[in-house]
Enzyme design. Sequence first.
Site, PDB file in Angstrom:
ATOM      1  N   THR A 121       3.469  -2.130  -9.408  1.00 35.51           N
ATOM      2  CA  THR A 121       3.779  -1.954  -7.989  1.00 35.51           C
ATOM      3  C   THR A 121       2.566  -2.411  -7.192  1.00 35.51           C
ATOM      4  O   THR A 121       1.507  -1.778  -7.246  1.00 35.51           O
ATOM      5  CB  THR A 121       4.116  -0.490  -7.664  1.00 35.51           C
ATOM      6  OG1 THR A 121       5.304  -0.125  -8.354  1.00 35.51           O
ATOM      7  CG2 THR A 121       4.335  -0.298  -6.157  1.00 35.51           C
ATOM      8  N   LYS A 135      10.804  -1.528  -3.772  1.00 36.63           N
ATOM      9  CA  LYS A 135      10.060  -0.414  -4.383  1.00 36.63           C
ATOM     10  C   LYS A 135       9.288   0.367  -3.322  1.00 36.63           C
ATOM     11  O   LYS A 135       9.244   1.608  -3.356  1.00 36.63           O
ATOM     12  CB  LYS A 135       9.100  -0.956  -5.445  1.00 36.63           C
ATOM     13  CG  LYS A 135       8.149   0.073  -6.058  1.00 36.63           C
ATOM     14  CD  LYS A 135       8.852   1.115  -6.905  1.00 36.63           C
ATOM     15  CE  LYS A 135       7.926   2.246  -7.358  1.00 36.63           C
ATOM     16  NZ  LYS A 135       7.031   1.888  -8.455  1.00 36.63           N
ATOM     17  N   LYS A 168      -1.564   5.600  -4.360  1.00 37.45           N
ATOM     18  CA  LYS A 168      -1.812   4.159  -4.477  1.00 37.45           C
ATOM     19  C   LYS A 168      -0.626   3.397  -3.890  1.00 37.45           C
ATOM     20  O   LYS A 168      -0.789   2.463  -3.090  1.00 37.45           O
ATOM     21  CB  LYS A 168      -2.033   3.793  -5.955  1.00 37.45           C
ATOM     22  CG  LYS A 168      -2.439   2.358  -6.210  1.00 37.45           C
ATOM     23  CD  LYS A 168      -1.261   1.432  -6.388  1.00 37.45           C
ATOM     24  CE  LYS A 168      -0.551   1.665  -7.713  1.00 37.45           C
ATOM     25  NZ  LYS A 168       0.569   0.697  -7.873  1.00 37.45           N
TER      26      LYS A 168
END
Lengths: 303, 303
Positions: B104, B179, B247
């Site tokens: 990601t 995502k 993150k």
Amino acid sequence: MDMDPAPLNPPIGFIGLGIMGRPMAGHLRRAGYPLTVFNRTAGRADDLAAAGARVAASPAEVAAASEVVVVMVSDTPDVEHVVAGPRGVLEGIRAGSIVVDMSTVSPDLERRMAARLRARGADLVDAPVSGGDVGARAAALAIMAGGETASVERVRPILLRMGKSVTHCGPVGAGQLAKLCNQILVGVTLLGVSEAIALARAGGLDPGVMIKAVEGGAAASWQLSNLGPRILRGDFEPGFMVDLMQKDLRIVLETAGAAGAPIPATALVRQLFQTVQARGLGRKGTQIMGEVVARMGRGEGSV
Amino acid sequence: MDMDPAPLNPPIGFIGLGIMGRPMAGHLRRAGYPLTVFNRTAGRADDLAAAGARVAASPAEVAAASEVVVVMVSDTPDVEHVVAGPRGVLEGIRAGSIVVDMSTVSPDLERRMAARLRARGADLVDAPVSGGDVGARAAALAIMAGGETASVERVRPILLRMGKSVTHCGPVGAGQLAKLCNQILVGVTLLGVSEAIALARAGGLDPGVMIKAVEGGAAASWQLSNLGPRILRGDFEPGFMVDLMQKDLRIVLETAGAAGAPIPATALVRQLFQTVQARGLGRKGTQIMGEVVARMGRGEGSV
């Protein structure tokens, strides 16, 4: 000598014949309950009168004629007025009767009203609903009840004429608390849906594809799958109106404040809906949040 | 003269054998793909080597041996390093090969890496996942893919060895955008769940009863039904770790900022998770948000 059959259908009173109350009272009448109704604006009782309901001149008169008095009005002061105001329910209520307040109001008011009713030998069940006017018309409301177990069980068959489920959440006020939690979940989840759609649009990702890609996993919600597509179509018809949501969120924030529970995301949701009301769009559905978030950024909204 | 059978299983490279990558690479090896692997910490490749995988000395060596190079590392700089750094994928990649980045990272990085790979006659598919390490071990990941249709279709059979679904979301970067939208939805919905539980507790309503009362309606979400009960039990094992969520949310906020899309609730979620990290609890599951919100108020938390 014949005996009368047991009175399976106790006489019911119904106060508040608005967008929710009118279809709910209609379900009770069609189920065969003797019905006495009251509404501030009398004309709203005409079709119920034609169906055999008696129209009373005051909440006190409704209470005097009924074993169970359903209240379905807009806000905390309205409940206080029809129960404790002049010619209110408290003036007419009979010992052994139950007031069922299906309005969304503060849990604290329900506790105060319950105390005053108990002083008259009556009782109170708070029974706010989710499902909106669509659920009211379809008798498909989800009903969250607070009160003594015996009282909740006594009114359960009546509630099930108006809803598909009745969850007994705890003592008086617990139904309202569950409803307020419901509104937190609905509002904050919808804000998340709106931000996800805003990022998809701003980044050039088809937001309909985004919804399909994520709605089967940990991002899944009723708001995403049901209101997401309406946001994408620019369909802002209610559903559930912003003005009513704001009334509920005011009660949520007052109740949480009194309990010492900070709820910053919920406060943010209420602030953002104020921009909708400021533009005179408070009668649109809550999914207009998608536009609010879109308009904060570079992207153009469609309203 | 016999003909060789068609090469149904092209040689695959796998870079990044962490908590996600190791089980994912294992699924590919068990499916019979010739596998060359690389990990910064070489010891993590031991069990794959024992299962027949070749261990390479650099990402360039992985690329030289493979038609499809899967990358599964932690963050944007890690992808940049293994693809474009010294002895990186770009130094070894063959014309016609495809890099599949399942990390990601920012959509923008994927577009830049795709341009550099195309200059070498190769291509890139971004294919981030949801489902966490549980999904990785069970080959049950939901995979969101971005890239040219021909490239996505060429790697789809490989992806389906690691996941249960592959959604082609658009051109390169679209998988990452989907995502990031997923993480907005997950994070903001969880904050709503945490605030609803906080109000229930502060008001004296059993939060387990609250969840049961509302999870069938417009308040329904995966977060409420799956993480709500864990919050109530005080079970904060991951699931999905706060450090990894932070993150991801950093990339979400950077990407939304660059696109001019304000997402205030998501920003609030990231700020609240910082209080978890500040207390050294970043390796707990995201459901610890329930404690963060509870501890802001009068109510006592359990951590």
